[in-house]
Motif scaffolding. Structure first.
Motif, PDB file in Angstrom:
ATOM      1  N   UNK A 163      13.406   1.874   0.673  1.00 23.24           N
ATOM      2  CA  UNK A 163      13.254   3.447   0.293  1.00 23.24           C
ATOM      3  C   UNK A 163      13.692   4.220   1.406  1.00 23.24           C
ATOM      4  N   UNK A 164      14.851   4.376   1.838  1.00 24.76           N
ATOM      5  CA  UNK A 164      15.371   4.734   3.186  1.00 24.76           C
ATOM      6  C   UNK A 164      15.085   6.108   3.528  1.00 24.76           C
ATOM      7  N   UNK A 165      14.566   7.112   2.470  1.00 20.16           N
ATOM      8  CA  UNK A 165      14.385   8.458   2.940  1.00 20.16           C
ATOM      9  C   UNK A 165      12.845   8.636   2.809  1.00 20.16           C
ATOM     10  N   UNK A 166      12.237   7.467   2.789  1.00 19.24           N
ATOM     11  CA  UNK A 166      10.779   7.700   2.292  1.00 19.24           C
ATOM     12  C   UNK A 166       9.975   6.409   3.201  1.00 19.24           C
ATOM     13  N   UNK A 167      10.422   6.069   4.380  1.00 16.57           N
ATOM     14  CA  UNK A 167       9.918   4.950   5.259  1.00 16.57           C
ATOM     15  C   UNK A 167      10.027   5.199   6.923  1.00 16.57           C
ATOM     16  N   UNK A 168       8.948   4.895   7.442  1.00 15.62           N
ATOM     17  CA  UNK A 168       9.020   4.979   8.822  1.00 15.62           C
ATOM     18  C   UNK A 168       9.043   3.529   9.345  1.00 15.62           C
ATOM     19  N   UNK A 169      10.321   3.475  10.031  1.00 19.58           N
ATOM     20  CA  UNK A 169      10.931   2.122  10.224  1.00 19.58           C
ATOM     21  C   UNK A 169      11.470   1.864  11.766  1.00 19.58           C
ATOM     22  N   UNK A 211       0.796  -1.099   0.025  1.00 22.49           N
ATOM     23  CA  UNK A 211       0.083  -0.044   0.082  1.00 22.49           C
ATOM     24  C   UNK A 211       0.760   1.528   0.068  1.00 22.49           C
ATOM     25  N   UNK A 212       2.107   1.125   0.001  1.00 21.86           N
ATOM     26  CA  UNK A 212       3.065   2.339   0.078  1.00 21.86           C
ATOM     27  C   UNK A 212       4.490   1.975  -0.716  1.00 21.86           C
ATOM     28  N   UNK A 213       5.096   3.041  -0.863  1.00 18.23           N
ATOM     29  CA  UNK A 213       6.366   3.030  -1.720  1.00 18.23           C
ATOM     30  C   UNK A 213       7.699   2.718  -0.737  1.00 18.23           C
ATOM     31  N   UNK A 214       7.491   2.203   0.715  1.00 14.81           N
ATOM     32  CA  UNK A 214       8.359   2.358   1.664  1.00 14.81           C
ATOM     33  C   UNK A 214       9.281   1.118   1.348  1.00 14.81           C
ATOM     34  N   UNK A 215       9.227   0.193   0.357  1.00 14.63           N
ATOM     35  CA  UNK A 215      10.150  -0.795  -0.029  1.00 14.63           C
ATOM     36  C   UNK A 215      10.615  -0.731  -1.273  1.00 14.63           C
ATOM     37  N   UNK A 216      10.366   0.217  -1.938  1.00 10.02           N
ATOM     38  CA  UNK A 216      10.946   0.579  -3.215  1.00 10.02           C
ATOM     39  C   UNK A 216      12.678   0.598  -3.159  1.00 10.02           C
ATOM     40  N   UNK A 217      13.266   0.043  -4.110  1.00 10.66           N
ATOM     41  CA  UNK A 217      12.783  -0.439  -5.595  1.00 10.66           C
ATOM     42  C   UNK A 217      12.420  -1.991  -5.379  1.00 10.66           C
TER      43      UNK A 217
END
Length: 322
Positions: free
Chosen positions: A284-290, A153-159
């Motif tokens: 996607x290191x700069x677009x993930x809450x982890x 549901x999100x791009x947090x794991x791109x690519x």
């Protein structure tokens, strides 16, 4: 006694006759309506077969639908995209087509079926029974089946995984803990107070220390090896992302996106992963809450290990392992 006035005996007798007549009407044989069988079987199979009196067909339908669900799941795992060849919409349209076929079949049986007597309320409960068995069995398989699917549901794991990808995993939805995960695995996990499951990569395990230093991952005090592979345009960002291959201390390799060294989570002080927990990060290191924001995840909250992509808008990615 006044002339013309019925006695109590007459009233009782008349009431008894009316009661028997009403009971006879309720139990009178009634024809099986083909259109009722069609609607019932199309929406709630195999109620239509039960209504038409085809009990053997109803039982066979329950068995075949359950076996077909399991077989389709394993087929999809072994040969992606499997049932998702046309995506989620294709699965929905396929289910609608199957329902229409089952409805028409039940309607054909009902046309030639003999009339059936009995109380409608009791018959309704009897007809619902095979559908209830099928419904409960499907719920149990959905919760405890070993290879459920999820939609990103999100791009947090791109690519690695893109928004809209459908993934298949090892691990039941309702049986988190004991997934057998290790650093490098992409896992489905839960967070207390969060409704939707999350998907991230394990970068460190119990007892290891983790830090970020100018966007570089540091495990046990040593920067992980990584090298640039090029740059990519991402649909949700105005700038190009650098694509890097990263190698964890155990040798697991994966690809990440990086946007530079000055983002909020590019510098994180060292922390030690507690016993029985894992440190998660999005590719996607700069677009993930982890785990950089919510901390390590307990092993009891790790539900499954992602096995394959079974559907993607980019067909070349179908079947890839993360």
């Amino acid at each position: 006694m006044a002339p013309g006035r019925p006695c109590d005996h007459d009233r009782a007798g008349g009431g008894g006759l009316r009661g028997r007549a009403a009971l006879s009407d309720v139990n009178a044989p009634r024809p099986r309506r083909w259109w009722i069988a069609l609607i019932l079987n199309a929406i709630f199979p195999p109620i239509g077969y039960a209504y038409a009196g085809a009990w053997k067909t109803a039982v066979a339908t329950v068995v075949l639908l359950l076996a077909g669900t399991v077989a389709a799941n394993y087929w999809t795992l072994a040969n992606p995209p499997g049932v998702y060849v046309f995506g989620q919409d294709g699965v929905l349209y396929g289910a609608l087509a199957l329902g229409a076929f089952l409805g028409l079949h039940a309607a054909a049986i009902a046309k030639s079926a003999p009339a059936r007597g009995g109380r409608p309320s009791r018959l309704a409960l009897l007809y619902i029974l095979p559908w209830a068995v099928l419904f409960v069995a499907n719920l149990l398989y959905s919760a405890y089946g070993p290879h459920p699917t999820y939609v990103m549901s999100s791009g947090s794991m791109e690519p690695t995984l893109r928004q809209g990808d459908i993934i298949i995993v090892d691990g039941a939805r309702a049986n988190c803990g004991g997934a057998g995960a290790k650093p490098g695995d992409v896992v489905v996990f839960r967070r207390p107070g969060t409704a939707e499951p999350l998907v991230h990569r394990i970068v460190a395990g119990p007892g290891q220390s983790v830090a970020m230093r100018e966007s570089l991952l540091v495990v046990d005090g040593k920067p992980v090896r990584r090298w640039a592979m090029g740059s990519e345009t991402t649909p949700d960002l105005a700038v190009r992302a650098t694509e890097l291959e990263e190698v964890l201390p155990n040798g697991a390799r994966h690809t990440i996106y990086d946007l530079g060294t000055d983002a909020d989570l590019d510098n994180v002080a060292p922390v030690t992963v507690p016993a029985g927990a894992w440190y998660m990060m999005g590719d996607n290191r700069d677009n993930a809450a982890d785990s950089r924001t919510f901390g390590a995840v307990a092993d009891r909250d790790v539900c499954a290990v992602v096995r394959k992509i079974v559907w993607s808008k980019d067909k070349s990615r179908v079947g890839r392992e993360p």
